[in-house]
Design an enzyme around this catalytic site. Structure first.
Site: not given
Lengths: 495, 177, 495, 177
Positions: A200, A292
């Site tokens: 990236e 989560r």
């Protein structure tokens, strides 16, 4: 609604979930390892099931034993907290198969978002901006070199199965690329059993901005505004706040829409967090989705007035999310400081041991989600998080002032914590000015030591304690020095 | 009565005059302080020094106390005791160095066995504490005479995990002298 | 802004004010009596000045000594808290004369609102509804009898200088009036040095509804919504909540306007509370204005997000109130339970003594403004309030559930508190249905005793404690029974 | 081992079998309970009774403990001890009744002086605790022989504040017999 929920976690987050279960009139089951026989989550639950040895693989990661505990106690649902099995697709699937409701997104969503290159592709397809980079793993050195040239140095090597900074390397120039790729792949392989890497563009001095998402399975989806989590050490957040000092209402609106789009693209259900990097020019890039409950969810609760855990349970029980985006308004400013068992003067090295004495701060605008108590032995086997101190004020300055006062009053004797470090960060000009970038600690606080300006007072306390000690000795017949309290001797493992 | 506190250079000598059970006058050499003190709980002492109040929290150790004031821990050492201790520590550092954990830890791996020859700096034991790993290395070339622990065991600072018998440094000249 | 403030109070409210001063960067001075040498407000302040003996007249009511303490320490302003000198016009005037800023309304406002008949007249002139009744004191029996006939029985006799239920009598029929007037006047005379009485129509089963007011000296004035405080014992509030279950948005709007009109009519400045009675038909009547910070202000803070004490200090420092009525929105529901040292099984009789052990509740939505700690000796000389537990939730049911969980976890050993009583009130059908009238305790909880359904568990704890005690005895050489902690022996007055 | 607990009528006899340091089996007569117990702090015991957990908080007294469970205090008394105590209490109640405060208090006023004659029910001392006043009265007609306290003094339960010598009840027939 469920009659009984098993919380497959420990410490502060298990306690926090147990609190909401009890408030909802739901019975609770805790699970625990040998090291946690007297942990707060065992004390707070209606029932507690012993899983096995202290090692996580024998207890909090042992899927069979946790499933068995749920069946044995008649629990209908499982809340995984964060860490351990929270983002484990196999565990979610196993729960589904065993007729237990997993309080979180479906297994397929966890898996799709767990693979970073798959997640990147999904976001690109759905128009969510991602950091320029590759959309599939690669091992051929020449291809990697070509991609790096296209992106322009510096580039970042990342592990496809990544997390926690493992398999991550910043490469400044072409001649260092090959060696760094080999080393990153090897580290990723050791950490995740999967050596796949990709490249990236490396962003200098970004901010870490994330949006809390709530989605029911019926198409209703909202975000609960942002959290800024740029203050990190060892790639781990230590201070979070909301609202971000960097977001304008217009940018918040755009990022919030992108976060909802990202969650929709993955078919998200339940609570989750869409993470972005924000560059100094106000461009933002999708980073990942945490599938989560997030450690730092309390600041969102304090600013929006919404109980995220209650919503998770309601969504898991099939209730519709009766919230619209327009109803969600932030009020005031909230800051969280994570209190870890670590020594900030020794490179934040973990500091397990027995809590000899504790004084918790309290009062207006203060919340402390606490997983320890005086006499508790902080186990060496688990994450060093002890508690999360949260301060809410009318504005950022008021929240900072409130947090500083609370940290000053928060006393934990027996182990080291980063409290003095956190105080200096909050007092710093850079933090007060909102100049919070992910390199904050390295840029302003490398080799930090507290300014010890009150040595004379400390010596006076030493003397006064000596004198008091002698007085006590006479009265009780105990030896001077540390007072033996019976409960300090109850444990099986002493310093 | 007198106190000698360890400082970075030497020792600070303070003269202490207790008055009753809750007052002190202290002469530090540069100033005289009037102190009111009271125990709020066994670890919590409130001081008022020349009228200004402060809460202090004291953890007692062996010849040393850690005093927490406004969030910051201050180690305070009795100089006489500290000298003895420093000597002991120096002794330990000069004499056969030992393999002992820096903090409570769990043994992850023991990459050596009894009888193995090891070089200076060679990894002899890998420990973990709270998900962070650390490696202990041999301080000198030698032979592993005994491994005192097993993988998975909890170990405390001071415990000697591996015995190493020093051997002549044939591989490299000892630069430490 | 002030550099230093003296807090002329003690315990939980002094601590609460000290917290905000510290957050604002203002130096603090506490004052204390012999009984409070180790009280929380002494521990929390930068400086503490001893006033004198434990008796309030020698300490917290001794104006000269408090003024001297302020001058000696260089304090620029005085915060009186509630009780003691908070509504004493002479004290406010004395502060003004001595060049100290009194954090509260001007002396003339305190005095005008302190006389109930004067306050009634002011309200009538300004169109604020008052309870039908007399506007000036009267002593002639025939005039009183005529007024009572006009009002219609039952009537209420009240003392003009009144407060705390003293000099108050309910009269059901004409033949009891004369005797009751004589007795009320005599009681009022003994209590206030002023035997003036007057008559009001007696309202059956009203609710107690009050509005928090903030006013700067520059003409800006807002209310911070209502609090319902109908649950009382011995004419003293024990549970307060906001919003009131009885108020519709339309009624809230009208009552809020009346409250602001009442405050304006009296030229109000700083924080104050306008109290009303609300009858079952939705008619409301002005009762009185409390010219101080109210015990129950935290529920307003939790629901509005506004720090009332910070606003008090800012107003006293001459800053404008930068709040408009439109900005003030309640969010969620907050409940306060006052934790008094009292025995609910013995007619709420005071229970002073030493706190042997304490466990404070904490976690999401919980605030505990606490004036005690383990080892502290609760003095016999002062009001028995120990702490104020506040729970905030998304709605009333959530707040009740949260409060119940917090009360269950709140442990105070060594003295009695009303915790078990409060729990039964919150669990009762009447409370849950919002049927909260000022006769609530008499109607539903006279002769209350807790249902002791867990005697077997208590016996098991007795046995387990015995066994643990023996184990500890062996290990330490200490006698079995209560563990002597050094700080339990430090006090001067033991049970 | 056996425990006899005081009940409203008589005593409950429980048989207790400790197993190790953290387990108990108890037979109450009607049922058998399996208990795991552990001390979290000196006053906080966690019990698991047939698998269900509960936190209990124990305040130790003389032959009696107060156990707080889910916010409710339970007095638990050893029956043998309670019998002795009740007897003592009964003795005290039959013998010259004494003027003693029901709780820690401060003396406000003493409306009688040494030598005064008092009727049954006449106020002899006014106490205050936390802003509530209470009046103690003479339990019988008599003469004040000694006033042991002064106004403003702090007094504890058990302390005899005023000595009163009983006198023949000439004013009214004693209806108590």
């Amino acid at each position: 609604m469920f009659k009984k929920i098993l919380v497959a976690n420990r410490g502060e987050i298990a306690r926090r979930i147990l609190h909401t279960c009890r408030e909802m009139g739901i019975g609770t089951v805790a699970v625990y390892s040998d090291a946690d026989r007297k942990a707060v989550h065992v004390l707070d639950a209606d029932e507690a099931v012993h899983l096995g040895a202290a090692d996580p693989s024998e207890s909090y990661l042992h899927i069979d034993r946790i499933i068995a505990a749920a069946k044995e106690t008649g629990a209908q649902a499982v809340h995984p907290g964060y860490g351990f099995l929270a983002e484990n697709g196999d565990f979610a699937e196993r729960c589904e198969r065993e007729g237990l409701v997993f309080i979180g997104p479906p297994a397929r969503v966890i898996r799709a978002l767990g693979d970073k290159t798959v997640a990147r592709e999904t976001m690109i397809r759905n128009g969510v901006p991602v950091i320029p980079g590759m959309n599939r793993p690669e091992s051929d050195p020449d291809t990697l070199a070509q991609e790096a040239d296209l992106l322009g140095y510096p580039v970042l090597i990342k592990a496809a199965a990544g997390g926690g900074g493992k398999g991550m390397r910043i490469v400044q120039a072409r001649d260092a690329l090959h060696e760094a790729c080999v080393s990153a792949a090897s580290e990723a392989s050791a950490a995740f059993g999967n050596g796949a890497i990709y490249l990236e563009k490396y962003l200098a001095r970004p901010r870490h901005i994330e949006f809390q998402i709530l989605a029911d399975g019926l198409g209703n989806m909202v975000h609960l505004l942002e959290r800024e989590c740029s203050i990190q050490r060892r790639h781990q957040k230590i201070i979070e706040e909301t609202p971000s000092p960097a977001l304008t209402p217009e940018l918040r609106e755009r990022m919030g829409q992108a976060a909802v789009a990202a969650a929709r693209a993955s078919g998200y259900v339940n609570a989750g967090t869409v993470e972005f990097l924000l560059d100094p020019d106000g461009r933002f890039y999708f980073l990942e989705v945490n599938t989560r409950l997030q450690v730092e969810h309390p600041i969102t609760e304090m600013v929006t007035g919404i109980d995220v855990v209650r919503r998770q349970i309601e969504i898991a029980a099939g209730l519709p999310l009766n919230l619209t985006q327009q109803e969600i308004r932030g009020r005031g400013h909230a800051i969280e400081c994570r209190i870890y068992a670590e020594d900030p003067e020794q490179g934040f090295f973990p500091s397990p041991g027995t809590i000899v004495f504790m004084q918790e701060p309290s009062g207006p605008g203060i919340r402390n989600d606490c997983g320890i108590y005086a006499g508790f032995q902080v186990p060496v086997e688990y994450d060093p998080i002890l508690s999360k101190l949260v301060a809410h004020g009318e504005d950022r300055d008021a929240a900072i002032a409130r947090m500083l006062r609370a940290l000053e009053r928060y006393v934990i004797l027996g182990i080291r914590t980063a409290i003095p470090f956190l105080m200096d960060v909050l007092r710093s000009d850079a933090f007060r000015a909102g100049e919070t970038f992910t390199d904050f600690v390295a840029a302003h606080f490398s080799d930090w030591k507290p300014a010890r300006t009150e040595t004379d007072l400390a010596r006076l306390a030493y003397i006064a304690d000596d004198l008091g000690g002698r007085r006590e000795t006479k009265a009780t017949g105990l030896p001077a020095g540390e007072h033996p309290s019976p409960w300090q001797r109850l444990g099986n493992w002493q310093r | 009565m007198q106190y000698r506190f360890k400082t970075d250079e030497d020792a600070a000598v303070w003269t202490v005059d207790p008055e009753g059970t809750d007052r002190l006058t202290v002469t530090t050499g540069t100033q005289t302080l009037h102190v009111r003190h009271g125990a709020v709980s066994p670890h919590h002492l409130h001081l008022a020094v020349d009228g200004l109040g402060v809460n202090t929290f004291v953890l007692r150790g062996d010849g040393e106390k850690t005093v927490v004031i406004r969030g910051v821990p201050y180690p305070v050492q009795d100089a006489d005791f500290a000298e003895r201790k420093t000597k002991k520590k120096a002794d330990r550092e000069n004499l056969p160095q030992v393999i002992t954990p820096p903090m409570p830890s769990v043994v992850v791996r023991i990459p050596v066995s009894e009888g193995d020859r090891v070089c200076k700096g060679q990894a002899v034991i890998v420990l973990t504490a709270m998900k962070m790993e650390t490696t202990l290395t041999s301080p000198f070339p030698g032979r592993v005479t005994k491994v005192n622990v097993a993988a998975g065991e909890k170990v405390m600072p001071g415990r000697i995990l591996v015995d190493i018998e020093k051997e002549a440094e044939t591989d490299a000249p000892d630069e430490g002298r």
